[in-house]
Design an enzyme around this catalytic site. Structure first.
Site, PDB file in Angstrom:
ATOM      1  N   GLU A 202      47.570  25.899  39.966  1.00 16.38           N
ATOM      2  CA  GLU A 202      48.688  26.568  40.601  1.00 16.38           C
ATOM      3  C   GLU A 202      49.319  25.595  41.587  1.00 16.38           C
ATOM      4  O   GLU A 202      48.744  24.569  41.944  1.00 16.38           O
ATOM      5  CB  GLU A 202      48.211  27.848  41.304  1.00 16.38           C
ATOM      6  CG  GLU A 202      47.697  28.852  40.292  1.00 16.38           C
ATOM      7  CD  GLU A 202      47.620  30.280  40.777  1.00 16.38           C
ATOM      8  OE1 GLU A 202      46.883  30.535  41.731  1.00 16.38           O
ATOM      9  OE2 GLU A 202      48.298  31.151  40.170  1.00 16.38           O
TER      10      GLU A 202
ATOM     11  N   PRO B 136      48.539  43.859  40.483  1.00 18.60           N
ATOM     12  CA  PRO B 136      47.683  43.523  41.625  1.00 18.60           C
ATOM     13  C   PRO B 136      46.275  44.064  41.403  1.00 18.60           C
ATOM     14  O   PRO B 136      46.057  44.909  40.528  1.00 18.60           O
ATOM     15  CB  PRO B 136      48.336  44.264  42.797  1.00 18.60           C
ATOM     16  CG  PRO B 136      49.579  44.888  42.286  1.00 18.60           C
ATOM     17  CD  PRO B 136      49.510  44.912  40.801  1.00 18.60           C
TER      18      PRO B 136
ATOM     19  N   TRP C  85      41.798  40.640  45.185  1.00 19.93           N
ATOM     20  CA  TRP C  85      42.174  41.442  46.352  1.00 19.93           C
ATOM     21  C   TRP C  85      42.169  40.680  47.663  1.00 19.93           C
ATOM     22  O   TRP C  85      42.425  41.270  48.714  1.00 19.93           O
ATOM     23  CB  TRP C  85      41.274  42.673  46.479  1.00 19.93           C
ATOM     24  CG  TRP C  85      39.825  42.467  46.157  1.00 19.93           C
ATOM     25  CD1 TRP C  85      39.209  42.794  44.988  1.00 19.93           C
ATOM     26  CD2 TRP C  85      38.807  41.903  46.977  1.00 19.93           C
ATOM     27  NE1 TRP C  85      37.883  42.473  45.033  1.00 19.93           N
ATOM     28  CE2 TRP C  85      37.605  41.927  46.253  1.00 19.93           C
ATOM     29  CE3 TRP C  85      38.783  41.375  48.274  1.00 19.93           C
ATOM     30  CZ2 TRP C  85      36.399  41.450  46.753  1.00 19.93           C
ATOM     31  CZ3 TRP C  85      37.590  40.888  48.778  1.00 19.93           C
ATOM     32  CH2 TRP C  85      36.416  40.928  48.028  1.00 19.93           C
ATOM     33  N   ASN C  86      41.883  39.397  47.638  1.00 19.18           N
ATOM     34  CA  ASN C  86      41.751  38.724  48.942  1.00 19.18           C
ATOM     35  C   ASN C  86      43.085  38.213  49.499  1.00 19.18           C
ATOM     36  O   ASN C  86      43.284  38.181  50.701  1.00 19.18           O
ATOM     37  CB  ASN C  86      40.727  37.605  48.857  1.00 19.18           C
ATOM     38  CG  ASN C  86      41.018  36.627  47.743  1.00 19.18           C
ATOM     39  OD1 ASN C  86      41.877  36.871  46.893  1.00 19.18           O
ATOM     40  ND2 ASN C  86      40.316  35.522  47.739  1.00 19.18           N
TER      41      ASN C  86
ATOM     42  N   CYS D 213      38.054  32.242  47.550  1.00 23.44           N
ATOM     43  CA  CYS D 213      37.433  31.638  46.364  1.00 23.44           C
ATOM     44  C   CYS D 213      36.965  30.206  46.602  1.00 23.44           C
ATOM     45  O   CYS D 213      35.939  29.781  46.100  1.00 23.44           O
ATOM     46  CB  CYS D 213      38.426  31.648  45.219  1.00 23.44           C
ATOM     47  SG  CYS D 213      39.980  30.866  45.682  1.00 23.44           S
TER      48      CYS D 213
ATOM     49  N   GLU E 226      43.387  46.574  41.971  1.00 25.72           N
ATOM     50  CA  GLU E 226      43.443  48.012  42.273  1.00 25.72           C
ATOM     51  C   GLU E 226      43.060  48.286  43.740  1.00 25.72           C
ATOM     52  O   GLU E 226      43.395  49.323  44.299  1.00 25.72           O
ATOM     53  CB  GLU E 226      42.518  48.804  41.333  1.00 25.72           C
ATOM     54  CG  GLU E 226      41.064  48.346  41.294  1.00 25.72           C
ATOM     55  CD  GLU E 226      40.810  47.255  40.254  1.00 25.72           C
ATOM     56  OE1 GLU E 226      41.701  46.404  40.055  1.00 25.72           O
ATOM     57  OE2 GLU E 226      39.716  47.262  39.650  1.00 25.72           O
TER      58      GLU E 226
ATOM     59  N   GLY F 292      36.082  32.020  40.467  1.00 22.40           N
ATOM     60  CA  GLY F 292      35.217  31.917  41.640  1.00 22.40           C
ATOM     61  C   GLY F 292      34.618  30.538  41.844  1.00 22.40           C
ATOM     62  O   GLY F 292      34.882  29.599  41.089  1.00 22.40           O
TER      63      GLY F 292
ATOM     64  N   GLU G 248      42.206  31.179  37.666  1.00 22.15           N
ATOM     65  CA  GLU G 248      41.773  30.813  39.032  1.00 22.15           C
ATOM     66  C   GLU G 248      40.571  31.688  39.354  1.00 22.15           C
ATOM     67  O   GLU G 248      40.726  32.858  39.689  1.00 22.15           O
ATOM     68  CB  GLU G 248      42.909  31.069  40.030  1.00 22.15           C
ATOM     69  CG  GLU G 248      44.089  30.150  39.879  1.00 22.15           C
ATOM     70  CD  GLU G 248      43.772  28.722  40.279  1.00 22.15           C
ATOM     71  OE1 GLU G 248      42.669  28.454  40.802  1.00 22.15           O
ATOM     72  OE2 GLU G 248      44.631  27.853  40.046  1.00 22.15           O
TER      73      GLU G 248
ATOM     74  N   VAL H 260      34.579  34.964  37.662  1.00 23.64           N
ATOM     75  CA  VAL H 260      34.276  34.254  36.411  1.00 23.64           C
ATOM     76  C   VAL H 260      34.047  35.237  35.249  1.00 23.64           C
ATOM     77  O   VAL H 260      34.606  35.041  34.163  1.00 23.64           O
ATOM     78  CB  VAL H 260      33.080  33.291  36.597  1.00 23.64           C
ATOM     79  CG1 VAL H 260      32.664  32.675  35.268  1.00 23.64           C
ATOM     80  CG2 VAL H 260      33.438  32.204  37.611  1.00 23.64           C
TER      81      VAL H 260
HETATM   82  P1  NAD Z   1      37.796  40.684  39.538  1.00 26.11           P
HETATM   83  O1  NAD Z   1      37.474  39.670  38.521  1.00 26.11           O
HETATM   84  O2  NAD Z   1      36.913  41.867  39.671  1.00 26.11           O
HETATM   85  O3  NAD Z   1      39.267  41.265  39.307  1.00 26.11           O
HETATM   86  C1  NAD Z   1      40.389  40.436  39.260  1.00 26.11           C
HETATM   87  C2  NAD Z   1      41.535  41.164  38.593  1.00 26.11           C
HETATM   88  O4  NAD Z   1      41.272  41.284  37.200  1.00 26.11           O
HETATM   89  C3  NAD Z   1      41.758  42.599  39.103  1.00 26.11           C
HETATM   90  O5  NAD Z   1      43.149  42.833  39.213  1.00 26.11           O
HETATM   91  C4  NAD Z   1      41.144  43.446  38.006  1.00 26.11           C
HETATM   92  O6  NAD Z   1      41.705  44.737  37.906  1.00 26.11           O
HETATM   93  C5  NAD Z   1      41.481  42.618  36.773  1.00 26.11           C
HETATM   94  N1  NAD Z   1      40.643  42.851  35.593  1.00 26.11           N
HETATM   95  C6  NAD Z   1      39.354  43.255  35.549  1.00 26.11           C
HETATM   96  N2  NAD Z   1      38.935  43.329  34.261  1.00 26.11           N
HETATM   97  C7  NAD Z   1      39.977  42.956  33.482  1.00 26.11           C
HETATM   98  C8  NAD Z   1      40.161  42.811  32.080  1.00 26.11           C
HETATM   99  N3  NAD Z   1      39.175  43.056  31.201  1.00 26.11           N
HETATM  100  N4  NAD Z   1      41.361  42.392  31.619  1.00 26.11           N
HETATM  101  C9  NAD Z   1      42.364  42.101  32.485  1.00 26.11           C
HETATM  102  N5  NAD Z   1      42.247  42.223  33.828  1.00 26.11           N
HETATM  103  C10 NAD Z   1      41.065  42.646  34.324  1.00 26.11           C
HETATM  104  O7  NAD Z   1      37.911  39.862  40.910  1.00 26.11           O
HETATM  105  P2  NAD Z   1      38.064  40.421  42.381  1.00 26.11           P
HETATM  106  O8  NAD Z   1      36.761  41.048  42.758  1.00 26.11           O
HETATM  107  O9  NAD Z   1      39.310  41.192  42.505  1.00 26.11           O
HETATM  108  O10 NAD Z   1      38.262  39.072  43.211  1.00 26.11           O
HETATM  109  C11 NAD Z   1      37.210  38.290  43.654  1.00 26.11           C
HETATM  110  C12 NAD Z   1      36.998  37.099  42.742  1.00 26.11           C
HETATM  111  O11 NAD Z   1      38.227  36.388  42.600  1.00 26.11           O
HETATM  112  C13 NAD Z   1      36.011  36.096  43.310  1.00 26.11           C
HETATM  113  O12 NAD Z   1      35.179  35.627  42.274  1.00 26.11           O
HETATM  114  C14 NAD Z   1      36.896  34.986  43.817  1.00 26.11           C
HETATM  115  O13 NAD Z   1      36.271  33.735  43.897  1.00 26.11           O
HETATM  116  C15 NAD Z   1      38.007  35.005  42.830  1.00 26.11           C
HETATM  117  N6  NAD Z   1      39.211  34.379  43.380  1.00 26.11           N
HETATM  118  C16 NAD Z   1      39.623  33.178  42.879  1.00 26.11           C
HETATM  119  C17 NAD Z   1      40.743  32.544  43.413  1.00 26.11           C
HETATM  120  C18 NAD Z   1      41.219  31.200  42.910  1.00 26.11           C
HETATM  121  O14 NAD Z   1      42.375  30.860  43.142  1.00 26.11           O
HETATM  122  N7  NAD Z   1      40.405  30.423  42.235  1.00 26.11           N
HETATM  123  C19 NAD Z   1      41.450  33.156  44.460  1.00 26.11           C
HETATM  124  C20 NAD Z   1      41.003  34.399  44.933  1.00 26.11           C
HETATM  125  C21 NAD Z   1      39.872  35.000  44.385  1.00 26.11           C
END
Ligand code: NAD
Length: 485
Positions: free
Chosen positions: A459, A178, A153-154, A285, A180, A253, A251, A231
């Site tokens: 990416e 995307p 979501w960021n 991230c 939620e 955390g 991609e 992660v």
């Molecule tokens: P999250 O892991 O909670 O959710 C990410 C996405 O995965 C959401 O769209 C969610 O609905 C989906 N999801 C959740 N469970 C799933 C499943 N079992 N199967 C398929 N999809 C599923 O992450 P978040 O809270 O939205 O984002 C924050 C995290 O993302 C942080 O850890 C951050 O570091 C990481 N992040 C990484 C990068 C990168 O490029 N490395 C960029 C941005 C954010």
């Protein structure tokens, strides 16, 4: 401006907006005030099916399209995005709470950069040739088929484009889900791509929670899953994809180190640390959240940092003067507050911030914690909020050892005027993306991604072309075929 961001419908499938109110309602909340600015519905199995069927149907013809023509569509979409930057940025600000000052320069613009970059590269997907005596061989890079993108979501616009652009440039179709929490911007990306001439069915957006992501990940028609998320989610999605031998890009955390040596330019190092911790209210991230200061600069650094933080303009994110916004969700704000409580209990000294701001919405003050040890939770765990953990070190070897003492490996930064040391240190750090005398700049032409628990694959840049294609090898016999009998 109005705070109504209601899209035409929840999903964008097969070239058009579609609705199915049978799916769970998801409110879109403006984090600066807590008010609801839109409502979408999670995709039902019927919507997921329509999206996957459309993608599978459209992909074969797209793969056979002249790659220059594919690229032209992406570059046209980039131009449209740039001309609509302000409107797109306002949606991004309502969706995420990030200040307009940031979204105007870092979201639709970054998405447009990716569309333009991969649009230009589309026709340059080359293979190799090899000689084997009189025989020879060549390789071709072939698209994978239907790819799934799942976003955090960021950076909703950027994530949709960083995944969509290389997937489409290389002849794939994509179904994108995307987060939620921030469902709005990807719909705009889909709309713009179609306006730019992308045939229906090639970039579909379906909303929903993890269950919808899981439905997409396990569908046998899907060849690849590219996830940006945490992660724990990465482990689940990677495991599900492995069950059917699908390709993945993860991609995830981080808890990245930023090393500031005594000889660093103080102002640049402080600016780097501010960008590495407080941009997007720390919800990045790759942030350098473990700031290691060499003993000789530590005091000056902290004094100057505290002064500079006074300059943060905390206010309405839609006001362009605002430079620091709220957390994107109430849940994330509570997670960060829990981290702050733990840090204080464990003996952290709060140099700045350290608490919720007294106003409506989900605000946490820019926070600097000091007097820390490497085993404290605020030094080990990803907080994903505006919290900088400051540590000190005596020499280079110690800094490298402690910087690497983490299961993550997304990013790292080094501030020093000694160029030999700068390269020596990044060469010793376990991190996929490093910056020397800079932080968090991610141009489309530079591979981005993590090592260890922070992810797999890359990416951007040509690296992304590799991750959205597979090599087909073709051996060409030029002489008679010998056989034993
Ligand atoms: P999250 O892991 O909670 O959710 C990410 C996405 O995965 C959401 O769209 C969610 O609905 C989906 N999801 C959740 N469970 C799933 C499943 N079992 N199967 C398929 N999809 C599923 O992450 P978040 O809270 O939205 O984002 C924050 C995290 O993302 C942080 O850890 C951050 O570091 C990481 N992040 C990484 C990068 C990168 O490029 N490395 C960029 C941005 C954010």
């Amino acid at each position: 401006m109005t705070r109504n961001a209601q899209p035409a419908a929840s999903h964008f499938v097969d070239g058009a907006y579609v609705e199915d109110t049978a799916g769970e309602a998801i409110p879109v909340i403006y984090p600066a005030t807590g008010e609801t600015v839109a409502t979408v519905h999670a995709a039902t199995p019927a919507i997921v099916e329509r999206a996957l069927a459309a993608a599978a149907r459209a992909q074969a013809e797209w793969a056979a399209t002249d790659p220059t023509a594919r690229g032209r569509v992406l570059r046209r979409a980039a131009d449209i995005m740039r001309t609509r930057n302000r409107a797109l940025s306002e949606i991004e600000t309502l969706d995420t709470g990030k200040p307009l000052q940031e979204t105007l320069v870092a979201d639709a613009t970054s998405g447009a950069d990716a569309l333009e970059y991969f649009g230009g590269l589309a026709a340059d997907l080359t293979g190799t040739t090899m000689q084997f005596g009189g025989d020879w061989a060549y390789t071709v890079r072939r698209p994978l088929g239907v790819c799934v993108g799942i976003g955090a979501w960021n950076y909703p616009t950027q994530i949709a484009c960083w995944k969509g652009a290389p997937a489409l440039a290389t002849g794939n179709a994509m179904v994108f889900k995307p987060s939620e929490t921030t469902p709005l911007s990807a719909l705009k990306v889909a709309e713009i791509l179609v306006e730019a001439g992308l045939p229906a069915g090639l970039f579909n957006v379906v909303q929903g929670m993890g269950a919808v992501g899981a439905m997409l990940t396990t569908d046998p028609r899907v060849a690849k899953v590219s996830l940006t998320g945490s992660v724990p989610t990465g482990r689940k999605v990677y495991a599900a994809a492995a069950a059917e031998m699908k390709h993945v890009t993860m991609e995830l955390g981080g808890k990245s180190p930023l090393l500031v040596f005594d000889d660093a330019d103080l102002e640049d190092a402080v600016s780097g640390a501010i960008n590495a911790n407080f941009y997007a209210s720390g919800q990045v991230c790759s942030n350098g959240t473990r700031v290691f200061l060499q003993d000789g600069i530590a005091e000056r650094f902290l004094a100057r940092l505290t002064e500079r933080l006074e300059g943060a303009v905390i206010g309405d994110p839609l006001d362009e003067a605002t430079s620091f916004g709220p957390m994107t969700t109430e849940a994330q704000m509570r997670i960060v507050l829990d981290h702050l409580e733990t840090a204080k209990r464990e003996g952290a000294r709060v140099v700045a911030g350290g608490e919720r701001l007294d106003r409506e919405g989900f605000w946490i003050a820019p926070t600097v914690l000091a007097d820390l040890t490497d085993d404290m939770a605020c030094v080990r765990e990803e907080i994903f909020g505006p919290v900088m953990s400051v540590l000190t070190f005596a020499d280079e070897a110690e800094a490298i050892r402690r910087a690497n003492d983490t299961p993550f490996g997304l990013s790292a930064g080094v501030f020093t005027r000694d160029i030999a040391r700068a390269h020596r240190v990044v060469g010793a750090l376990h991190a996929g993306s490093c910056w020397i005398n800079q932080y968090n700049l991610t141009p489309a032409g530079l591979p981005f991604g993590g090592s260890r628990a922070s992810g797999i694959g890359r990416e951007n840049a040509r690296a992304a072309l590799d991750h959205f294609t597979e090599v087909q090898s073709v051996y060409v016999g030029m002489g008679p075929v010998e056989a034993a009998y």
